[in-house]
Design an enzyme around this catalytic site. Sequence first.
Site, PDB file in Angstrom:
ATOM      1  N   LYS A 125       0.868  -1.176   0.000  1.00  0.00           N
ATOM      2  CA  LYS A 125       0.000   0.000   0.000  1.00  0.00           C
ATOM      3  C   LYS A 125       0.900   1.219   0.000  1.00  0.00           C
ATOM      4  CE  LYS A 125      -4.430   0.652  -0.003  1.00  0.00           C
ATOM      5  NZ  LYS A 125      -5.533  -0.234  -0.437  1.00  0.00           N
ATOM      6  N   ASP A 165      -6.638   4.195  -4.822  1.00  0.00           N
ATOM      7  CA  ASP A 165      -7.378   4.006  -3.579  1.00  0.00           C
ATOM      8  C   ASP A 165      -8.058   5.370  -3.368  1.00  0.00           C
ATOM      9  OD1 ASP A 165      -7.499   1.901  -1.152  1.00  0.00           O
ATOM     10  OD2 ASP A 165      -7.421   3.887  -0.261  1.00  0.00           O
ATOM     11  N   PHE A 237     -19.656   8.129  -1.730  1.00  0.00           N
ATOM     12  CA  PHE A 237     -20.253   8.391  -3.054  1.00  0.00           C
ATOM     13  C   PHE A 237     -19.193   8.376  -4.149  1.00  0.00           C
ATOM     14  CE2 PHE A 237     -19.598  13.056  -4.010  1.00  0.00           C
ATOM     15  CZ  PHE A 237     -18.855  13.369  -2.894  1.00  0.00           C
ATOM     16  N   GLY A 238     -18.111   7.611  -3.888  1.00  0.00           N
ATOM     17  CA  GLY A 238     -17.049   7.463  -4.888  1.00  0.00           C
ATOM     18  C   GLY A 238     -17.299   6.254  -5.776  1.00  0.00           C
ATOM     19  N   ASN A 239     -16.238   5.860  -6.476  1.00  0.00           N
ATOM     20  CA  ASN A 239     -16.290   4.694  -7.385  1.00  0.00           C
ATOM     21  C   ASN A 239     -16.850   3.451  -6.729  1.00  0.00           C
ATOM     22  OD1 ASN A 239     -15.314   5.334  -9.842  1.00  0.00           O
ATOM     23  ND2 ASN A 239     -13.175   4.875  -9.366  1.00  0.00           N
ATOM     24  N   VAL A 240     -16.415   3.215  -5.484  1.00  0.00           N
ATOM     25  CA  VAL A 240     -16.776   1.978  -4.800  1.00  0.00           C
ATOM     26  C   VAL A 240     -18.275   1.980  -4.499  1.00  0.00           C
ATOM     27  CG1 VAL A 240     -16.438   0.628  -2.703  1.00  0.00           C
ATOM     28  CG2 VAL A 240     -14.462   1.616  -3.875  1.00  0.00           C
ATOM     29  N   ALA A 241     -18.778   3.084  -3.925  1.00  0.00           N
ATOM     30  CA  ALA A 241     -20.204   3.203  -3.618  1.00  0.00           C
ATOM     31  C   ALA A 241     -21.018   3.120  -4.910  1.00  0.00           C
ATOM     32  CB  ALA A 241     -20.479   4.521  -2.899  1.00  0.00           C
ATOM     33  N   TRP A 242     -20.499   3.741  -5.940  1.00  0.00           N
ATOM     34  CA  TRP A 242     -21.184   3.755  -7.238  1.00  0.00           C
ATOM     35  C   TRP A 242     -21.370   2.333  -7.776  1.00  0.00           C
ATOM     36  CZ3 TRP A 242     -18.565   3.124 -12.230  1.00  0.00           C
ATOM     37  CH2 TRP A 242     -19.404   3.345 -13.322  1.00  0.00           C
TER      38      TRP A 242
HETATM   39  O1  2IT Z   1      -7.975  -1.661  -1.151  1.00  0.00           O
HETATM   40  C1  2IT Z   1      -7.830  -2.168  -2.265  1.00  0.00           C
HETATM   41  O2  2IT Z   1      -7.960  -3.373  -2.459  1.00  0.00           O
HETATM   42  C2  2IT Z   1      -7.516  -1.267  -3.378  1.00  0.00           C
HETATM   43  N1  2IT Z   1      -7.392  -0.078  -3.166  1.00  0.00           N
HETATM   44  C3  2IT Z   1      -7.276  -1.820  -4.753  1.00  0.00           C
HETATM   45  C4  2IT Z   1      -5.843  -2.146  -4.954  1.00  0.00           C
HETATM   46  C5  2IT Z   1      -5.483  -2.554  -6.353  1.00  0.00           C
HETATM   47  O3  2IT Z   1      -4.304  -2.875  -6.544  1.00  0.00           O
HETATM   48  O4  2IT Z   1      -6.334  -2.555  -7.251  1.00  0.00           O
END
Ligand code: 2IT
Length: 445
Positions: A125, A165, A237-242
Amino acid sequence: MYKLDSFMAELEKRNPAQPEFLQAAREILESIIDVANDNPMYEKFKILERITEPDRIYSFRVEWEDDQGNIQVNRGHRVQFNNALGPYKGGLRFHPSLSLGTLKFLGLEQTLKNSLTTLPMGGAKGGSDFNPRGKSDGEILRFCRSFMTELEKYIGPNTDVPAGDMGVGMREIGYMYGQFKRIRNEHTGVLTGKNLNFGGSLIRPEATGFGSMYFANQMLMANNDIFAGKRISVSGFGNVAWGAVMKATELGAKAVTISGPDGYIYDEEGVGTPEKWAFMSYLRASNNDVVEPYAKKFGAKFVPNKKPWEVPVDMAFPCAIQNELTLEDAKTLVANGVKCVVETSNMGCTADATIYLIDNKILFGPGKAANAGGVAVSGLEMSQNAMHISWSAEEVDAKLHDIMVNIHASCVREGTQADGYINYLKGANIAGFKKVADAMVLMGY
Ligand code: 2IT
């Protein structure tokens, strides 16, 4: 014999002032300590000591010029946590509160998560305390260039493959990729989450949210229930929520909330229409990070400075940030009849909230299993780049679905209790841990 208390005491001594890292480590160790003691090779090879210590950490200064011509200074990091299973893999987070302790928690989680995907990826990370909010496009470009000028020294398609991220989306990945290519004169799969024009994968932006819903669907089926007709709450309300809202709607559930730093939206009509999401994308792109204008535009309720967990729902999906769902929230959800809580953000629930939900036999999907779809499709992007091909959306989605079904099966295998309750947290930690630990043993020290 490993003993949890003495092991944790030592870990706390070695990692002072890193509460999130210690929280993630404790949660994992509580799940796996018996498994670790069942196999004498693990202690002989000091697997717990090694798996809780990153392979290496790079920290560096990032300087960039703002629009007024002032030089700004930030700090960047890359935590290469564990590469027993493959090249380091994990996102980059740009957030003003980012600390090394946060990145260590995320790197440790990522190591077990990537193991669960069954794809050949180690865990890492990285990121910066740079705050993207309110920055111009030119400022983002100059920051990303400068960040990559340093990060470039430590990464490569077979060494370490960063992605996005929080605060890092396709635009930032593009700017960083451009700088990597400029410096190295190489066009390789060194980053994932790229634009489709230059090696990105279809479905990557939606993958975390899609995967989380595939996982939740499996959880319900394993417990003789169905997804269609459920009321759900979503934060963020970002990519993940979307992606989460889109897939939930497609599978016949109704998502009634989203949230931003200013509060949450409660929309009884459901937030999952293309028109509503186009508006959310516009709000995000305007760089203000607020959801309030949604309420006026679509006649929904805006609740300032609160999180959506007070709304009665069947299922709750934290999709924003770590520790966003507290013990108090968990109690409210349980009192309101929640059946299932699925961490779609990393460690979305506080430790006491997680324990409360599991003690109350709520179906609890831990982040490292439920949100693994994002990094899984990153792994598929690496495969496509290595083969110089691109798969159709249907192919990627089918592979993502298979991966999530397999992760669910691993959790059931390792986490089913004598009374029939599936402890997904324990199952995910054990399944993810064993593969990394066995690989480390097989490779010697
Ligand atoms: O928390 C995660 O799994 C991500 N931010 C995705 C990491 C990635 O390499 O796609």
